[in-house]
Design an enzyme around this catalytic site. Structure first.
Site, PDB file in Angstrom:
ATOM      1  N   THR A 101       0.870  -1.173   0.000  1.00  0.00           N
ATOM      2  CA  THR A 101       0.000   0.000   0.000  1.00  0.00           C
ATOM      3  C   THR A 101       0.902   1.216   0.000  1.00  0.00           C
ATOM      4  OG1 THR A 101      -1.754  -1.145   1.185  1.00  0.00           O
ATOM      5  CG2 THR A 101      -1.781   1.259   1.247  1.00  0.00           C
ATOM      6  N   LYS A 176      -7.223   1.387  -2.820  1.00  0.00           N
ATOM      7  CA  LYS A 176      -6.809   0.973  -1.477  1.00  0.00           C
ATOM      8  C   LYS A 176      -6.977   2.112  -0.476  1.00  0.00           C
ATOM      9  CE  LYS A 176      -5.256  -1.657   1.778  1.00  0.00           C
ATOM     10  NZ  LYS A 176      -3.938  -2.304   1.820  1.00  0.00           N
ATOM     11  N   LYS A 244       0.558   4.829   8.459  1.00  0.00           N
ATOM     12  CA  LYS A 244       1.162   5.184   7.170  1.00  0.00           C
ATOM     13  C   LYS A 244       0.105   5.282   6.086  1.00  0.00           C
ATOM     14  CE  LYS A 244       2.383   1.925   4.692  1.00  0.00           C
ATOM     15  NZ  LYS A 244       1.856   1.063   3.600  1.00  0.00           N
TER      16      LYS A 244
END
Length: 298
Positions: A101, A176, A244
């Site tokens: 990701t 995502k 993150k």
């Protein structure tokens, strides 16, 4: 079309999910080259027949398809660019697939640079955590060219169930981000729901089983809610990695002129959780922070 009899796969990154993904590919008959910064993480896979490479450059030269599953965008940059980078060492005609990701803008950069090098790139982040990785039931969100997607499809079908081409390079990463935004506030709701049930003197397990069958149903409620009740905070997905992801999503949202108050709240809470020493716990550890604030002992 790429199959186990026609391609050798190189896999970089053997964390919580990567190791299970490699096992599934090997069980499907693919030959695997592996590399990770800490070789001990690969020992189990080497015993099963995977081939170790001391550098990512060596792995790239020996592989027809190179899959990366690392931690942060800066790790992706190191893996793909520079003297030892994949893009400088993969054979022309090879496929490079980043399943980390990461930033949509970085996915587009990799796609463009890969094309210049005679390579084909896809961004294909996943959702489903450690359970999905083990069971081969990941959702795989892909960005790139349809021809490349169709070639790689047999590999994706080993790793996941819901496999979709969402658009050009970067579309997988944008999807995502939408996924992580949905999860972020859902995790707050799951945690508060369980705390509420306990505060009300209810059997939290019965409450969870009941509401999981109605409109509140979600992966987080059924799977991570259960772990919360069992006080199991082992990482299916690390708090630090979720932070993150949320930071990337918030940056992307702001770049598009979109406010994201729910995401901002979730990010704030998870940063507080990390400051409590829970950065390496699973995302379900959020209930610890909210229970503390509710002055409740789990």
């Amino acid at each position: 079309m790429i199959t186990a009899s026609t391609a050798t796969i190189g896999f970089i990154g053997l964390g919580v999910m990567g190791k299970s993904m490699v096992k599934n590919l090997m069980e499907a008959g693919y030959k695997l080259n592996v590399y990770t910064r800490t070789k001990s993480k690969a020992e189990e896979l080497l015993e099963l027949g995977a081939a170790w490479h001391d550098t990512q450059a060596s792995l790239a030269k020996a592989s027809d398809v190179i899959i990366t599953m690392v931690g942060y965008p800066e790790d992706v940059e190191k893996v793909y660019f520079g003297d030892e980078g994949i893009l400088n060492h993969a054979n022309k005609g090879a496929y490079v697939i980043d399943m980390t990701t990461s930033k949509p803008s970085l996915a587009i950069e990799i796609y463009e640079e890969a094309k210049k090098a005679g390579l084909t790139a896809l961004d294909a982040p996943v959702s489903g955590g450690d359970i999905g990785a083990k069971n081969g039931t990941l959702a795989i969100m892909t960005g790139g060219d349809k021809e490349a997607y169709d070639e790689i499809a047999p590999i994706f079908r080993v790793l996941g169930e819901r496999i979709t081409l969402l658009g050009p390079a970067g579309a997988g990463q944008h999807t995502k981000m939408a996924n992580q935004i949905a999860i972020a506030t859902n995790m707050i709701g799951v945690s508060e729901s369980i705390i509420y049930a306990k505060k009300a003197g209810l059997d939290a397990e019965e409450v969870l089983a009941t509401i999981s069958t109605g409109a509140a149903a979600s992966f987080s409620l059924s799977n991570l809610g259960k772990r919360m009740l069992e006080r199991d905070y082992e990482p299916g997905f690390y708090v630090k990695h979720f932070i993150k992801d949320m930071e990337i999503a918030l940056e992307s949202a702001h770049n598009m002129g979109m406010p994201a108050p729910g995401l901002e709240l979730a990010l704030k809470l998870y940063k507080e959780l990390a400051d409590m020493g829970e950065a390496d716990s699973g995302t379900q550890a959020l209930i610890k922070l909210l229970a503390y604030e509710a002055e409740m002992t789990l």
